[in-house]
Design a protein around this motif. Structure first.
Motif, PDB file in Angstrom:
ATOM      1  N   LEU A   3     -86.869 -42.058 -23.003  1.00  0.00           N
ATOM      2  CA  LEU A   3     -85.546 -42.251 -22.413  1.00  0.00           C
ATOM      3  C   LEU A   3     -84.556 -42.763 -23.466  1.00  0.00           C
ATOM      4  CD1 LEU A   3     -83.645 -42.234 -20.007  1.00  0.00           C
ATOM      5  CD2 LEU A   3     -84.559 -44.489 -19.366  1.00  0.00           C
ATOM      6  N   ILE A   4     -85.007 -43.665 -24.306  1.00  0.00           N
ATOM      7  CA  ILE A   4     -84.147 -44.168 -25.378  1.00  0.00           C
ATOM      8  C   ILE A   4     -83.728 -43.018 -26.293  1.00  0.00           C
ATOM      9  CG2 ILE A   4     -84.055 -45.620 -27.455  1.00  0.00           C
ATOM     10  CD1 ILE A   4     -86.050 -47.525 -25.961  1.00  0.00           C
ATOM     11  N   VAL A   5     -84.696 -42.236 -26.746  1.00  0.00           N
ATOM     12  CA  VAL A   5     -84.413 -41.126 -27.657  1.00  0.00           C
ATOM     13  C   VAL A   5     -83.497 -40.107 -26.996  1.00  0.00           C
ATOM     14  CG1 VAL A   5     -85.474 -39.130 -28.802  1.00  0.00           C
ATOM     15  CG2 VAL A   5     -86.441 -41.409 -29.099  1.00  0.00           C
ATOM     16  N   THR A   6     -83.771 -39.755 -25.763  1.00  0.00           N
ATOM     17  CA  THR A   6     -82.936 -38.783 -25.050  1.00  0.00           C
ATOM     18  C   THR A   6     -81.495 -39.262 -24.949  1.00  0.00           C
ATOM     19  OG1 THR A   6     -84.834 -38.000 -23.774  1.00  0.00           O
ATOM     20  CG2 THR A   6     -82.658 -37.536 -22.869  1.00  0.00           C
ATOM     21  N   THR A   7     -81.322 -40.526 -24.618  1.00  0.00           N
ATOM     22  CA  THR A   7     -79.975 -41.089 -24.493  1.00  0.00           C
ATOM     23  C   THR A   7     -79.249 -41.076 -25.833  1.00  0.00           C
ATOM     24  OG1 THR A   7     -80.710 -42.521 -22.679  1.00  0.00           O
ATOM     25  CG2 THR A   7     -78.653 -43.119 -23.775  1.00  0.00           C
ATOM     26  N   LEU A   8     -79.933 -41.471 -26.891  1.00  0.00           N
ATOM     27  CA  LEU A   8     -79.305 -41.519 -28.211  1.00  0.00           C
ATOM     28  C   LEU A   8     -79.012 -40.123 -28.754  1.00  0.00           C
ATOM     29  CD1 LEU A   8     -81.359 -44.433 -29.785  1.00  0.00           C
ATOM     30  CD2 LEU A   8     -79.009 -44.528 -28.934  1.00  0.00           C
ATOM     31  N   LEU A   9     -79.921 -39.177 -28.549  1.00  0.00           N
ATOM     32  CA  LEU A   9     -79.694 -37.813 -29.018  1.00  0.00           C
ATOM     33  C   LEU A   9     -78.548 -37.134 -28.280  1.00  0.00           C
ATOM     34  CD1 LEU A   9     -83.315 -36.453 -29.571  1.00  0.00           C
ATOM     35  CD2 LEU A   9     -81.627 -37.092 -31.315  1.00  0.00           C
ATOM     36  N   ALA A  10     -78.292 -37.588 -27.044  1.00  0.00           N
ATOM     37  CA  ALA A  10     -77.185 -37.042 -26.260  1.00  0.00           C
ATOM     38  C   ALA A  10     -75.843 -37.641 -26.681  1.00  0.00           C
ATOM     39  CB  ALA A  10     -77.432 -37.282 -24.776  1.00  0.00           C
ATOM     40  N   GLY A  11     -75.867 -38.540 -27.673  1.00  0.00           N
ATOM     41  CA  GLY A  11     -74.625 -39.113 -28.172  1.00  0.00           C
ATOM     42  C   GLY A  11     -74.362 -40.529 -27.722  1.00  0.00           C
ATOM     43  N   GLY A  12     -75.249 -41.072 -26.902  1.00  0.00           N
ATOM     44  CA  GLY A  12     -75.074 -42.447 -26.466  1.00  0.00           C
ATOM     45  C   GLY A  12     -75.391 -43.422 -27.581  1.00  0.00           C
ATOM     46  N   ASP A  13     -74.834 -44.606 -27.470  1.00  0.00           N
ATOM     47  CA  ASP A  13     -75.144 -45.630 -28.459  1.00  0.00           C
ATOM     48  C   ASP A  13     -76.297 -46.501 -27.954  1.00  0.00           C
ATOM     49  OD1 ASP A  13     -73.974 -47.235 -26.504  1.00  0.00           O
ATOM     50  OD2 ASP A  13     -72.223 -47.743 -27.710  1.00  0.00           O
TER      51      ASP A  13
ATOM     52  N   ILE B 230     -82.448 -50.189 -18.187  1.00  0.00           N
ATOM     53  CA  ILE B 230     -82.255 -51.123 -17.074  1.00  0.00           C
ATOM     54  C   ILE B 230     -82.175 -50.368 -15.754  1.00  0.00           C
ATOM     55  CG2 ILE B 230     -80.617 -52.772 -16.063  1.00  0.00           C
ATOM     56  CD1 ILE B 230     -79.955 -53.538 -19.051  1.00  0.00           C
ATOM     57  N   ALA B 231     -81.476 -49.225 -15.768  1.00  0.00           N
ATOM     58  CA  ALA B 231     -81.329 -48.431 -14.546  1.00  0.00           C
ATOM     59  C   ALA B 231     -82.645 -47.787 -14.114  1.00  0.00           C
ATOM     60  CB  ALA B 231     -80.265 -47.351 -14.749  1.00  0.00           C
ATOM     61  N   GLU B 232     -83.453 -47.364 -15.085  1.00  0.00           N
ATOM     62  CA  GLU B 232     -84.685 -46.636 -14.770  1.00  0.00           C
ATOM     63  C   GLU B 232     -85.883 -47.543 -14.541  1.00  0.00           C
ATOM     64  OE1 GLU B 232     -87.018 -43.301 -14.053  1.00  0.00           O
ATOM     65  OE2 GLU B 232     -84.855 -43.381 -14.317  1.00  0.00           O
ATOM     66  N   PHE B 233     -85.958 -48.624 -15.299  1.00  0.00           N
ATOM     67  CA  PHE B 233     -87.100 -49.533 -15.239  1.00  0.00           C
ATOM     68  C   PHE B 233     -86.570 -50.920 -14.894  1.00  0.00           C
ATOM     69  CE2 PHE B 233     -87.932 -46.307 -18.510  1.00  0.00           C
ATOM     70  CZ  PHE B 233     -89.054 -45.693 -17.969  1.00  0.00           C
ATOM     71  N   ASP B 234     -87.283 -51.647 -14.146  1.00  0.00           N
ATOM     72  CA  ASP B 234     -86.815 -52.955 -13.682  1.00  0.00           C
ATOM     73  C   ASP B 234     -87.029 -54.004 -14.772  1.00  0.00           C
ATOM     74  OD1 ASP B 234     -85.787 -54.879 -11.996  1.00  0.00           O
ATOM     75  OD2 ASP B 234     -87.692 -55.217 -10.971  1.00  0.00           O
ATOM     76  N   ILE B 235     -86.166 -53.956 -15.814  1.00  0.00           N
ATOM     77  CA  ILE B 235     -86.268 -54.929 -16.894  1.00  0.00           C
ATOM     78  C   ILE B 235     -84.902 -55.564 -17.130  1.00  0.00           C
ATOM     79  CG2 ILE B 235     -88.194 -53.747 -18.014  1.00  0.00           C
ATOM     80  CD1 ILE B 235     -86.232 -52.673 -20.084  1.00  0.00           C
ATOM     81  N   ASP B 236     -84.908 -56.723 -17.777  1.00  0.00           N
ATOM     82  CA  ASP B 236     -83.637 -57.405 -18.030  1.00  0.00           C
ATOM     83  C   ASP B 236     -82.987 -56.878 -19.311  1.00  0.00           C
ATOM     84  OD1 ASP B 236     -84.446 -59.025 -20.400  1.00  0.00           O
ATOM     85  OD2 ASP B 236     -85.709 -60.088 -18.957  1.00  0.00           O
ATOM     86  N   ARG B 237     -81.722 -57.200 -19.486  1.00  0.00           N
ATOM     87  CA  ARG B 237     -80.947 -56.683 -20.612  1.00  0.00           C
ATOM     88  C   ARG B 237     -81.530 -57.091 -21.966  1.00  0.00           C
ATOM     89  NH1 ARG B 237     -77.078 -53.761 -21.753  1.00  0.00           N
ATOM     90  NH2 ARG B 237     -76.442 -53.540 -19.595  1.00  0.00           N
ATOM     91  N   THR B 238     -81.965 -58.335 -22.087  1.00  0.00           N
ATOM     92  CA  THR B 238     -82.514 -58.791 -23.366  1.00  0.00           C
ATOM     93  C   THR B 238     -83.705 -57.947 -23.768  1.00  0.00           C
ATOM     94  OG1 THR B 238     -81.742 -61.035 -22.991  1.00  0.00           O
ATOM     95  CG2 THR B 238     -83.512 -60.758 -24.593  1.00  0.00           C
ATOM     96  N   ARG B 239     -84.606 -57.704 -22.845  1.00  0.00           N
ATOM     97  CA  ARG B 239     -85.789 -56.883 -23.131  1.00  0.00           C
ATOM     98  C   ARG B 239     -85.395 -55.448 -23.470  1.00  0.00           C
ATOM     99  NH1 ARG B 239     -91.483 -56.871 -22.831  1.00  0.00           N
ATOM    100  NH2 ARG B 239     -91.970 -54.876 -23.775  1.00  0.00           N
ATOM    101  N   ALA B 240     -84.443 -54.898 -22.714  1.00  0.00           N
ATOM    102  CA  ALA B 240     -83.999 -53.525 -22.959  1.00  0.00           C
ATOM    103  C   ALA B 240     -83.392 -53.400 -24.358  1.00  0.00           C
ATOM    104  CB  ALA B 240     -82.993 -53.096 -21.898  1.00  0.00           C
ATOM    105  N   GLU B 241     -82.551 -54.334 -24.730  1.00  0.00           N
ATOM    106  CA  GLU B 241     -81.919 -54.289 -26.050  1.00  0.00           C
ATOM    107  C   GLU B 241     -82.959 -54.443 -27.162  1.00  0.00           C
ATOM    108  OE1 GLU B 241     -78.951 -57.335 -25.654  1.00  0.00           O
ATOM    109  OE2 GLU B 241     -77.522 -55.944 -24.724  1.00  0.00           O
ATOM    110  N   GLN B 242     -83.957 -55.299 -26.946  1.00  0.00           N
ATOM    111  CA  GLN B 242     -85.026 -55.459 -27.940  1.00  0.00           C
ATOM    112  C   GLN B 242     -85.827 -54.175 -28.089  1.00  0.00           C
ATOM    113  OE1 GLN B 242     -87.184 -58.789 -26.335  1.00  0.00           O
ATOM    114  NE2 GLN B 242     -85.938 -60.302 -27.420  1.00  0.00           N
TER     115      GLN B 242
END
Length: 84
Positions: A37-47, A56-68
């Motif tokens: 999901l990270i790779v797909t989002t970034l390859l689509a032009g997302g930062d 965060i939307a797909e998996f029930d995790i907090d922002r700190t964990r997602a950013e890490q």
């Protein structure tokens, strides 16, 4: 910043996630659904923030964990020479 793979890196979606092939040395990387999901989002032009939002939307995790998770994967892909 959007992720870019070198021209010798192929990607393929699988039932489990995403597979990367480094055609320079034949090495495969199997990415789990989170990394896919990270790779797909970034390859689509997302930062990286967009990739964290997608986690965060797909998996029930907090922002700190997602950013890490995003920072770790991007760092590993760049360190390996797969991505710029």
């Amino acid at each position: 910043m959007a992720l870019r793979f070198g021209d010798k890196v192929s990607t393929a979606a699988t039932d489990y996630g995403t597979v990367l092939l480094d055609e320079r040395n034949g090495q495969y990387w199997e990415l789990n659904p989170t990394a896919g999901l990270i790779v797909t989002t970034l390859l689509a032009g997302g930062d990286e923030a967009a990739a964290a939002d997608a986690l965060i939307a797909e998996f029930d995790i907090d922002r700190t964990r997602a950013e890490q998770d995003v920072a770790t994967l991007v760092g590993e892909l760049r360190a390996s020479g797969l991505a710029a």
